[in-house]
Write an enzyme that holds these catalytic residues in place. Structure first.
Site, mmCIF file in Angstrom:
data_model
loop_
_atom_site.group_PDB
_atom_site.id
_atom_site.type_symbol
_atom_site.label_atom_id
_atom_site.label_comp_id
_atom_site.label_asym_id
_atom_site.label_seq_id
_atom_site.Cartn_x
_atom_site.Cartn_y
_atom_site.Cartn_z
ATOM 1 N N HIS A 148 32.929 -0.852 15.393
ATOM 2 C CA HIS A 148 31.462 -0.980 15.409
ATOM 3 C C HIS A 148 30.792 0.333 14.983
ATOM 4 O O HIS A 148 29.651 0.602 15.375
ATOM 5 C CB HIS A 148 30.948 -1.398 16.789
ATOM 6 N N SER A 168 20.115 16.171 -7.531
ATOM 7 C CA SER A 168 18.854 15.459 -7.631
ATOM 8 C C SER A 168 17.939 16.248 -8.557
ATOM 9 O O SER A 168 17.991 17.478 -8.595
ATOM 10 C CB SER A 168 18.227 15.349 -6.236
ATOM 11 N N LYS A 213 20.432 18.735 -2.911
ATOM 12 C CA LYS A 213 21.225 17.499 -2.867
ATOM 13 C C LYS A 213 22.514 17.559 -3.653
ATOM 14 O O LYS A 213 22.590 18.137 -4.721
ATOM 15 C CB LYS A 213 20.387 16.323 -3.418
ATOM 16 N N GLU A 257 29.345 5.537 -4.529
ATOM 17 C CA GLU A 257 28.184 4.633 -4.464
ATOM 18 C C GLU A 257 28.244 3.593 -5.579
ATOM 19 O O GLU A 257 27.970 2.411 -5.372
ATOM 20 C CB GLU A 257 26.875 5.421 -4.567
#
Ligand code: ARG
Length: 463
Positions: free
Chosen positions: A161, A282, A288, A295
């Site tokens: 979980h 970024s 970043k 992804e």
């Protein structure tokens, strides 16, 4: 006499040429030209059989072979001129062959239809794709095992979980993906058996009146056997669906690992770093570093699963035998192969470029009462029924939580309040190392077992 080529119609049966829009709509050459070399391979085997059965002369065969050799060269060199007017890869090659070999080229299609021809081409293509993919799956497995071998003693929190559950060896976690990929490889290998059957000879749908030898063609093309029913041979694409299902599962497995890599790389976890060459920055936020590759793998999983749905839907309710619908099998199939190929390649590299941060993993494992089960097991071994032990430990965890400390930080006197059976030796049980070492059976996370699993994995990979 007018011919098919100069009127752009199929035959004398047609009184007007195909409308320009329709031509564009029905043509597949833009994407099926990718099958060209398999088309030639299939044609050569067919021609060889036709000559062996005296259906064409050896002179015709010779002309066909020379013509095809030239066409192959033109295609490989990028000099072949593809024509939309000729609809698909099959007619383009046949037209060129006829230009090179005259009537012999026109005889090639004896006893054959594009229906069994295209089914053969797709199977030859897919067989090769599966063989290439199997090597890439192994490459990724090897990368996972190499990383695992360096981390049998690196301890991370195992999750259920997404809550800290029990400590596990990082290597053990990685090897879970090794197992998934092992089954994935089995699935591909199994699907390959059903891909590897010859449709040629089925002709349009009913077979052919020429005295052909299908087994000979199967042998020439290295197929394991022939499709035994001509209607089935030209029409079903279940083998492509099966492959795509296996591919979707591989992507699904990689999407899970990707999700984990993304989480682990987030500063909130800080378990790993992914090499810069797999990340981007970024344009606005200078701090970043984004895990673009995992992804995208996660995203591309939807694409491959979509292809599986497309192929299933394509096949659904198609009456026997061949229908033009089946021309739509190629783009999803090709894109599945391409997506999976690129993904597996980049993934193996990326796994090799992961930096592990054992300290961060360790402190996370220490934070979530990950050894609570070990305390319960300790009590059970002293005679407490498991459910009672579970409850006693739950109360101890609650107490530790209120004190903002770990179970191992509680004094023996405090622990005894939850069960008088607790002794000094509990502290060895409550360590992360003790927790791992206790799970000492095949499939467990004890470093000794994980090392054995790595040995098994290595012998699997070198088999
Ligand atoms: N381009 C077609 C396909 O991909 C080849 C078979 C066409 N057969 C036919 N009778 N129209 O399926």
């Amino acid at each position: 006499m007018t011919t098919m080529q100069d009127k752009h119609t199929w035959s004398g049966r047609f009184s007007e040429p195909v409308a320009e829009l329709v031509k564009r709509y029905t043509a597949s050459v833009e994407f099926d030209k990718r099958l060209a070399l398999f088309d030639i391979q299939g044609s050569l085997a067919h021609a060889q059989m036709l000559a062996a059965c005296d259906i064409i002369s050896t002179r015709d065969l010779d002309l066909i072979q020379h013509g095809m050799a030239e066409i192959k060269e033109e295609i490989v060199q990028g000099n072949f001129i593809w024509s939309l007017d000729l609809e698909d890869v099959h007619l383009n090659i046949e037209k060129r062959l006829t230009a090179l070999a005259g009537d012999a080229g026109k005889r090639l299609h004896t006893g054959r239809s594009r229906n069994d021809q295209v089914a053969t081409d797709v199977r030859l293509y897919l067989r090769q794709a599966i063989d290439d993919l199997l090597i890439l799956v192994q490459g990724l497995q090897a990368a996972l095992v190499d990383l695992a071998a360096r981390h049998t003693h690196t301890i991370m929190p195992g999750f259920t979980h997404l809550q800290v559950a029990q400590p596990v060896s990082f290597a053990h976690h990685l090897l879970a993906y090794f197992e998934m990929l092992k089954r994935d490889a089995e699935r591909l290998t199994d699907a390959r058996r059903r891909v590897n059957r010859l449709p040629l000879g089925a002709a349009a749908l009913a077979g052919t009146s020429y005295p052909i030898k299908r087994e000979m063609v199967a042998e020439l093309l290295d197929f394991e056997g022939i499709c035994e029913n001509s209607l089935d041979a030209v029409s079903d694409r279940d083998f492509a669906i099966e492959f795509t299902a296996a591919a979707a599962l591989i992507m699904t497995h990689l999407s899970r690992l990707s999700e984990e890599l993304i989480l682990w790389m987030s500063p909130r976890f800080g378990f790993i770093d992914i090499a810069d060459r797999f990340c981007t920055g970024s344009s606005i936020m200078p701090q970043k570093k984004n895990p673009d590759v995992p992804e995208l793998v996660r995203g591309k999983t939807g694409r491959v699963t979509g292809h599986l749905m497309a192929l299933l839907t394509l096949m659904k309710s198609q009456p026997l035998a061949y229908n033009k619908d089946n021309q739509e099998d190629k783009e999803p199939l090709f894109d599945t192969v391409d997506t999976l190929t690129q993904t597996l390649r980049i993934y193996a590299d990326m796994i090799g470029g992961i930096t592990v941060k054992p300290e961060a993993m360790r402190s996370a494992a220490l934070q979530g009462y990950a050894t609570a089960t070990d305390l319960a097991d300790y009590l059970v071994k002293k005679g407490v029924p498991f459910r009672d032990a579970h409850e006693a430990v739950a109360l101890a965890v609650r107490h530790a939580e209120q004190r903002h400390c770990d179970l191992a930080d509680l004094a023996l006197e405090e622990l005894k309040r939850f069960s008088p059976l607790v002794e000094q030796d509990i502290y060895a049980v409550l360590t992360l190392e003790g927790s791992l070492a206790a799970r000492n059976h095949t499939g467990g996370t004890a470093p000794q077992q994980v090392k054995a699993a790595i040995e098994r994995a290595r012998s699997y990979l070198s088999r």
